[in-house]
Design a protein around this motif. Structure first.
Motif, PDB file in Angstrom:
ATOM      1  N   GLU A 250       0.485  -1.083   0.342  1.00 29.41           N
ATOM      2  CA  GLU A 250      -0.051   0.172  -0.434  1.00 29.41           C
ATOM      3  C   GLU A 250       1.025   1.407   0.005  1.00 29.41           C
ATOM      4  O   GLU A 250       0.481   2.094  -0.663  1.00 29.41           O
ATOM      5  N   GLU A 251       1.872   1.058   0.763  1.00 27.98           N
ATOM      6  CA  GLU A 251       2.509   2.342   0.721  1.00 27.98           C
ATOM      7  C   GLU A 251       3.364   2.357  -0.311  1.00 27.98           C
ATOM      8  O   GLU A 251       3.840   3.504  -1.073  1.00 27.98           O
ATOM      9  N   ILE A 252       3.766   1.742  -1.183  1.00 25.56           N
ATOM     10  CA  ILE A 252       3.903   2.092  -2.682  1.00 25.56           C
ATOM     11  C   ILE A 252       3.056   2.182  -3.652  1.00 25.56           C
ATOM     12  O   ILE A 252       3.698   3.020  -4.309  1.00 25.56           O
ATOM     13  N   LYS A 253       2.180   1.816  -3.269  1.00 26.65           N
ATOM     14  CA  LYS A 253       0.743   2.007  -4.370  1.00 26.65           C
ATOM     15  C   LYS A 253       0.819   3.863  -3.809  1.00 26.65           C
ATOM     16  O   LYS A 253      -0.526   5.166  -4.825  1.00 26.65           O
ATOM     17  N   GLY A 254       0.748   5.001  -2.379  1.00 25.63           N
ATOM     18  CA  GLY A 254       0.712   5.923  -2.557  1.00 25.63           C
ATOM     19  C   GLY A 254       0.001   6.024  -1.487  1.00 25.63           C
ATOM     20  O   GLY A 254      -0.460   6.930  -1.452  1.00 25.63           O
ATOM     21  N   ASN A 255      -0.945   4.292  -0.832  1.00 25.33           N
ATOM     22  CA  ASN A 255      -2.132   4.799  -0.210  1.00 25.33           C
ATOM     23  C   ASN A 255      -1.375   4.474   1.228  1.00 25.33           C
ATOM     24  O   ASN A 255      -1.646   3.532   2.057  1.00 25.33           O
ATOM     25  N   VAL A 256      -0.858   5.449   1.610  1.00 29.30           N
ATOM     26  CA  VAL A 256      -0.437   5.626   3.054  1.00 29.30           C
ATOM     27  C   VAL A 256      -0.795   6.246   4.116  1.00 29.30           C
ATOM     28  O   VAL A 256      -0.667   5.304   5.137  1.00 29.30           O
ATOM     29  N   ASP A 257      -2.409   6.274   4.273  1.00 24.33           N
ATOM     30  CA  ASP A 257      -2.905   6.156   5.445  1.00 24.33           C
ATOM     31  C   ASP A 257      -3.179   4.146   5.618  1.00 24.33           C
ATOM     32  O   ASP A 257      -3.249   3.941   6.147  1.00 24.33           O
ATOM     33  N   GLU A 258      -3.675   3.298   4.371  1.00 25.33           N
ATOM     34  CA  GLU A 258      -4.080   2.231   4.198  1.00 25.33           C
ATOM     35  C   GLU A 258      -2.470   1.502   5.009  1.00 25.33           C
ATOM     36  O   GLU A 258      -2.700   0.262   5.481  1.00 25.33           O
ATOM     37  N   ALA A 259      -1.041   1.818   4.621  1.00 24.86           N
ATOM     38  CA  ALA A 259      -0.396   1.585   4.414  1.00 24.86           C
ATOM     39  C   ALA A 259       0.047   1.638   6.366  1.00 24.86           C
ATOM     40  O   ALA A 259       0.408   0.941   7.072  1.00 24.86           O
ATOM     41  N   VAL A 260      -0.243   3.001   6.990  1.00 24.71           N
ATOM     42  CA  VAL A 260      -0.468   3.112   8.021  1.00 24.71           C
ATOM     43  C   VAL A 260      -0.744   2.118   9.332  1.00 24.71           C
ATOM     44  O   VAL A 260      -0.998   1.306  10.059  1.00 24.71           O
ATOM     45  N   ALA A 261      -2.231   1.876   8.631  1.00 28.52           N
ATOM     46  CA  ALA A 261      -3.268   1.127   9.016  1.00 28.52           C
ATOM     47  C   ALA A 261      -2.484   0.068   9.448  1.00 28.52           C
ATOM     48  O   ALA A 261      -2.524  -1.012  10.649  1.00 28.52           O
ATOM     49  N   LEU A 262      -1.959  -0.974   8.609  1.00 24.09           N
ATOM     50  CA  LEU A 262      -1.329  -1.920   8.588  1.00 24.09           C
ATOM     51  C   LEU A 262      -0.266  -2.674   9.162  1.00 24.09           C
ATOM     52  O   LEU A 262      -0.173  -3.222   9.568  1.00 24.09           O
ATOM     53  N   PHE A 263       0.430  -0.954   9.141  1.00 23.96           N
ATOM     54  CA  PHE A 263       1.986  -1.524   9.976  1.00 23.96           C
ATOM     55  C   PHE A 263       1.421  -1.421  11.061  1.00 23.96           C
ATOM     56  O   PHE A 263       2.248  -2.224  12.510  1.00 23.96           O
ATOM     57  N   GLU A 264       0.300  -0.462  11.361  1.00 22.15           N
ATOM     58  CA  GLU A 264      -0.182  -0.605  13.229  1.00 22.15           C
ATOM     59  C   GLU A 264      -1.213  -1.593  13.566  1.00 22.15           C
ATOM     60  O   GLU A 264      -0.601  -2.320  14.242  1.00 22.15           O
ATOM     61  N   ASP A 265      -1.999  -2.356  12.511  1.00 25.33           N
ATOM     62  CA  ASP A 265      -1.981  -3.934  12.561  1.00 25.33           C
ATOM     63  C   ASP A 265      -1.167  -5.090  12.643  1.00 25.33           C
ATOM     64  O   ASP A 265      -0.875  -5.996  13.561  1.00 25.33           O
ATOM     65  N   GLY A 266       0.566  -4.645  12.583  1.00 26.04           N
ATOM     66  CA  GLY A 266       1.148  -5.660  12.170  1.00 26.04           C
ATOM     67  C   GLY A 266       1.895  -5.774  13.647  1.00 26.04           C
ATOM     68  O   GLY A 266       2.072  -6.981  14.178  1.00 26.04           O
ATOM     69  N   CYS A 267       1.648  -4.439  14.481  1.00 24.34           N
ATOM     70  CA  CYS A 267       2.007  -4.232  15.714  1.00 24.34           C
ATOM     71  C   CYS A 267       1.578  -5.299  16.944  1.00 24.34           C
ATOM     72  O   CYS A 267       2.052  -5.392  17.389  1.00 24.34           O
ATOM     73  N   LYS A 268      -0.006  -5.087  16.473  1.00 24.62           N
ATOM     74  CA  LYS A 268      -0.434  -5.723  17.332  1.00 24.62           C
ATOM     75  C   LYS A 268      -0.724  -7.056  17.603  1.00 24.62           C
ATOM     76  O   LYS A 268      -1.035  -7.712  18.445  1.00 24.62           O
TER      77      LYS A 268
END
Length: 563
Positions: A279-297
């Protein structure tokens, strides 16, 4: 013989379950399942060492890398016990003397050699260690080649666990071809002299074949593909859109891997991390942030996964110019991760320096003091400092003076080193925001009295401005920026890396505007005329990637013309 087949099948099934556990965040349970038999079973030994190597790749700690290397060496010794003792694979197979177990032992032994070489490669971005370990690489490569030829020429020689053997060979052949295809010519010459060559497309096809055939190495093949598409294409290449369809397809492969556990792979930290990166590569930064945060949880057992997510979150907030949030993740990394204290402290200072002078600093920290601390965290891996640390230490030097001359845009300069301007190319508002920051920095620089850094700082801003203008499709304005940097070559005092990189970016701009011959000349000049500048190996990789693509495109065009 039947007993061996049964034993081999049982070992493979056991290791598949261990990898299931690993994919579903049960890391310690995975190791607990593998470790008891790691001294007697070649597959338990190999997968146990592989999981530890993945952990070492995440911590990037010297002691973890050494420990993983020693474990992989022990696994190699276990695999050796199952191998046939004499002759080449071809000669041994002539009289059908090889058992299925012995064929698997060859593949496992080759994989141990390959992964041991990969560990040495990780410790040196200039790949000196990789070349010094050439005997391991060569032996592994030759075994894979022989196994590949054997499988193709003995199609009737298939044991009950043949798909796992084919998967192992596909992983090895794919990894070799893909990796070697990325090497710049001067390093490739050394490897070619030893009988090496690399075909990127063939390597990718082998890895995809290994990932889709549902075998023990399916996960490794899929992870290597994702690493290539989501990291290597950016750090060592130039692609703005590195096969996003391939990224999505490979992510889907991870979901399709057969699992014996009643757990959702969608909650696997590894999957969430790579999904965030896509998602980060696609430029979907907000979606990427949500996924990285989920990865931490998703898991708490291995904090190293969190550190990987923190690093990406730091860059996501950088793209959005949320300097304090980016600082927050750099600060977390500086406290928890030992991968590169130099880089983390430098980035903390860099983010604080982007804030207005009168604005309160988080935790009362001061960027000047942080910049001065950067050299104190210097580390050496295999006797050498990593290039990124050398760069950060060199840039922080100007803060040693009692009245330091501030760096104009240190965050955006480091963002360039990680090819972040490609990441924002699909989001006009992100590019526009970064350009505003650069224009403001340019105005500040022009209003200040000249000093010994003025020209270098001006050229840095011009290079980064050119990248933003190129993202916006303003090609002529971008070209002027790159040319101004190039024309200042003899006047630069400190940042000599700016000239070859400006030639690289100008060459890529020429490619985009159909000026192929001019592009090749500029890229060759950037490759051949400049040595011993900051982050040279990374720039050389990018030049090599551009020239290789031009060569491939030319070959395709010639083929079309002939047809």
């Amino acid at each position: 013989m039947k007993v061996k087949y049964t034993s081999l099948r049982t070992c493979l099934e056991d290791c598949m379950e261990a990898l299931d556990l690993f994919l579903n965040n049960h890391f310690n349970e995975s190791l607990d399942k593998l470790q008891p038999r790691s001294k007697e079973s070649m597959y338990h030994a190999l997968i146990y060492a592989t999981v530890l190597e993945m952990q070492a790749m995440m911590t990037f700690q010297h002691e973890d890398l050494v420990s993983a290397g020693n474990t992989m060496k022990s696994a190699q010794e276990v695999c050796q016990r199952f191998r046939k003792r004499s002759g080449s694979l071809a000669s041994r197979a002539a009289g059908d003397e090889l058992t299925e177990e012995e064929l698997h032992a060859e593949a496992c032994y080759a994989e141990c050699l390959l992964q041991r070489a990969a560990l040495t490669f990780l410790q040196d971005e200039n790949m000196v260690s990789f070349i010094k370990g050439g005997i391991k690489v060569r032996n592994s490569y030759l075994i894979y080649k022989e196994l590949h030829s054997f499988i193709r020429s003995h199609s009737s020689f298939k044991g009950p666990n043949h798909k796992h053997l084919e998967g192992g060979v596909a992983f090895g052949i794919g990894a070799f071809n893909l990796t070697l295809s990325l090497f710049p010519p001067r390093i490739l010459k050394v490897l070619e002299f030893a009988g090496f060559s690399g075909d990127k497309e063939y390597g990718l096809s082998q890895l995809y074949e290994g990932a889709t055939s549902h075998n023990l190495r399916s996960m490794l093949c899929a992870l290597l593909l994702l690493c290539y598409y989501t990291f290597l294409c950016f750090i060592l290449g130039n692609s703005h859109t590195p096969s996003l369809d391939s990224c999505d397809r490979t992510l889907a492969l991870l979901l399709e891997l057969p699992t014996s556990l009643p757990l959702s792979l969608l909650q696997g930290a590894i999957f969430l991390f790579f999904a965030g990166r896509v998602e980060e590569i696609k430029g979907n930064v907000d979606e990427a942030v949500a996924l990285f945060e989920d990865g931490c949880k998703a898991q708490q057992a291995w904090k190293q996964f969190h550190h990987m997510c923190y690093w990406e979150l730091m860059w996501c907030f950088t793209f959005k110019r949320h300097w304090k949030m980016a600082y927050f993740y750099a600060d977390l990394l500086s406290q928890e991760s030992r991968w590169s204290k130099v880089m983390y402290v430098y980035m903390k200072a860099a983010y604080l320096s982007m804030l207005p002078e009168g604005e309160a600093r988080p935790f009362g920290e001061d960027e000047v003091e942080l910049f001065r601390q950067v050299p104190t965290f210097k580390q050496k891996i295999a006797g050498k400092s990593p290039p990124t640390e050398k760069f950060a230490i060199r840039k922080a030097r100007r803060y040693r003076a009692s009245n330091p001359v501030r760096l104009p845009v240190p965050v955006l300069e480091m963002m360039y080193m990680w090819n972040g301007f490609s990441m924002i190319s699909k989001r006009p508002e992100l590019t526009e925001g970064i350009l505003e920051t650069l224009l403001e920095a340019e105005r500040t620089l022009q209003a200040a009295p000249d000093n010994e850094y003025t020209l270098d700082d001006s050229c840095l801003i011009l290079l980064l401005k050119g990248l933003c203008l190129k993202n916006q499709g303003r090609m002529q304005a971008a070209e002027e920026c790159f040319n101004k940097v190039y024309s200042s070559e003899k006047k630069l005092k400190f940042d000599h890396y700016l000239v070859p990189n400006s030639l690289l970016e100008l060459g890529l701009l020429y490619v985009d505007t159909g000026r192929r011959e001019q592009a090749i000349k500029l890229l060759q000049k950037a490759k051949n005329n400049y040595k011993e500048y900051s982050m040279e190996s990374r720039t050389q990789f990018r030049i090599h990637a551009a020239l290789s693509k031009l060569k491939a495109d030319t070959s395709d065009q010639e083929e079309i013309t002939v047809l």
